[in-house]
Design a protein around this motif. Sequence first.
Motif, short mmCIF file in Angstrom:
data_model
loop_
_atom_site.label_atom_id
_atom_site.label_comp_id
_atom_site.label_asym_id
_atom_site.label_seq_id
_atom_site.Cartn_x
_atom_site.Cartn_y
_atom_site.Cartn_z
N VAL A 50 -14.07 -42.08 -15.58
CA VAL A 50 -14.43 -40.91 -14.88
C VAL A 50 -13.39 -40.04 -15.05
CG1 VAL A 50 -15.38 -42.22 -12.93
CG2 VAL A 50 -12.93 -42.11 -12.86
N VAL A 90 -8.97 -47.19 -10.09
CA VAL A 90 -9.77 -47.43 -11.44
C VAL A 90 -9.27 -48.37 -12.02
CG1 VAL A 90 -10.51 -46.55 -13.37
CG2 VAL A 90 -10.72 -45.07 -11.55
N PHE A 92 -5.80 -42.17 -7.02
CA PHE A 92 -6.88 -42.06 -7.78
C PHE A 92 -6.78 -43.00 -9.09
CE2 PHE A 92 -8.00 -38.96 -5.01
CZ PHE A 92 -9.38 -38.43 -5.35
N GLN A 95 -16.23 -42.12 -4.47
CA GLN A 95 -17.44 -41.46 -5.58
C GLN A 95 -17.08 -41.99 -7.16
OE1 GLN A 95 -16.57 -37.03 -5.41
NE2 GLN A 95 -18.13 -36.89 -3.59
N MET A 96 -15.59 -42.22 -7.30
CA MET A 96 -15.21 -43.03 -8.45
C MET A 96 -15.84 -44.01 -8.72
SD MET A 96 -11.56 -41.61 -9.50
CE MET A 96 -10.96 -42.79 -8.17
N LYS A 97 -15.58 -45.04 -7.75
CA LYS A 97 -16.16 -46.32 -7.85
C LYS A 97 -17.69 -46.37 -7.97
CE LYS A 97 -12.45 -47.76 -4.77
NZ LYS A 97 -11.93 -48.30 -3.52
N VAL A 115 -11.53 -36.58 -13.59
CA VAL A 115 -11.07 -35.82 -12.54
C VAL A 115 -10.09 -35.00 -12.78
CG1 VAL A 115 -9.92 -36.17 -10.21
CG2 VAL A 115 -11.23 -38.19 -11.15
N THR A 140 -12.18 -41.53 -3.91
CA THR A 140 -12.29 -42.59 -4.63
C THR A 140 -13.56 -43.41 -4.53
OG1 THR A 140 -11.25 -43.82 -2.69
CG2 THR A 140 -9.67 -42.88 -4.50
N LEU A 196 -18.48 -45.69 -11.52
CA LEU A 196 -18.10 -46.91 -12.41
C LEU A 196 -18.97 -48.03 -12.02
CD1 LEU A 196 -14.27 -46.93 -11.95
CD2 LEU A 196 -15.67 -46.12 -14.11
N VAL A 238 -15.72 -34.66 -8.91
CA VAL A 238 -15.29 -35.99 -7.95
C VAL A 238 -14.01 -35.63 -7.32
CG1 VAL A 238 -14.40 -38.17 -8.73
CG2 VAL A 238 -15.96 -37.09 -9.89
N PHE A 273 -9.57 -44.04 -16.64
CA PHE A 273 -9.35 -42.89 -15.93
C PHE A 273 -8.89 -41.74 -16.91
CE2 PHE A 273 -6.67 -40.18 -13.19
CZ PHE A 273 -7.87 -39.98 -11.88
N GLY A 321 -18.31 -37.11 -14.51
CA GLY A 321 -17.21 -36.33 -13.75
C GLY A 321 -17.86 -35.12 -13.06
#
Length: 451
Positions: free
Chosen positions: A388, A407, A403, A376-378, A390, A374, A381, A371, A193, A368
């Motif tokens: 990611v 991760v 957040f 979108q982050m997953k 943020v 969460t 990944l 974003v 992160f 990035g």
Amino acid sequence: PPHSPFPSFLLVLSTRARSVISSGDVGCIDIAIMILHLILFVTLISVSDSFSGSTKTEHRRRCIGNGNRNRYGQRHIASSCPTAGSARLAPTSLRQSRSSREDIYSAVHRKEHEMKQVNSQHASLSDPVRMAMGYAQEGVERKRLAAALRRVHDDPTNPANSDAREKTEDELRREEKMLKHGLAEATMRRGSFVVDIKRKSDLSYPGEQFARYDDAGMVAEAMVRLGADVVFVNVDYHSYGGDIGELKSAVRAVRQVNDHAAVVMKDIVVDEIQLGLAKEAGADGIILTASVLGPALENFLNAATVIGLETIVECHTYNEVQAALDALAQNIMVSNRDRITGQLVPGQAIKLAGMFPGSGGPIVTLAGGGVSTTDQMKKLLAVGYDGVVVGRTVMGSARAPEFIRAVRDRTLLPAEFSQWGLDDVEFDVDGNVLAGPKGDIPSREDDDAFL
């Protein structure tokens, strides 16, 4: 005609002269011809000025679009346009430039002018910044940035971990079996992160204030305590509201909290002296924007490697990623934000994820830009990115711990499995299936989970 460049009194004279010539009065014909000559002369001057103005405007547009490059390949947009970025502008142009949003071209102009002043301030060979640029690293320095992005310090058996332990017999047998079936690198991954610390971003969100704080060092320390692996510290005051002093403060604060976390200088890099500023401040790395440097990217990568400074190359398009790969960039960040147009292109990072090697490859990849959730982050990944980035979403927000936990409290399937339809399945740090907040994910206690 209504849009004619003729002044009104010349139209009247022209009409009277034509009537005199048609009447046949020989005594007045000479005067009428002189009047017509005067009208023709004034007309030619007016048309010439109009054409010259449009030509200058078009030349200025081409200059800003193409730019010039010096022997290092750097863009010098203002050098080919006398009025672009010049202080001798008409008052109207000044008022328009102040009220309009600064684009990347204006930012590059401004940064080049600032770096001229910085170069003059650090001209002495005994200056710390010049010394940081003038000496090559001896031996192999610790790559704190790459290690933080791959989270090797959380892997007890990773050789890059200074506290690594010996593998057990069961782990060795499993590794041998995976190697026999060609799956040696198909191991569970850990995502990193990255927090982009900034007060604002005039290039992306003009006029919007993300957070108010006195010192970026305090923010960096708080984010690292919450679990952030890397922090970006913006040092461009005009665009992001930071400065080089806050970078030094962030380095000191992070080192006291966590020796594994990395601090990266983020700036609009247009001059090699900025590499020296980052090195002298103690930063672990610096961000290079492919769309700004263009052909000079490889030179900057080589210069950073010589002085022992790690880099992250920010890309947006296929060609920019390919250029970074050709230049042997080790860390690449794909942004959904187009730096040239300033537009956000959702899903751009996902589309370009297939350009990189699979899990455990030599290239560390980040994603990035815009974003905000969460999920979108997953997703980023799951398609293979190692981490990611943020910024706006967690700056000044109470959701930062949420957040970071989303991760760090999970492990990821190998990137080779990203097309197997397992995007909704989540695993804890031990690799066990999480019941998760989603209703369609079975619990590991369910006997029929895999039937």
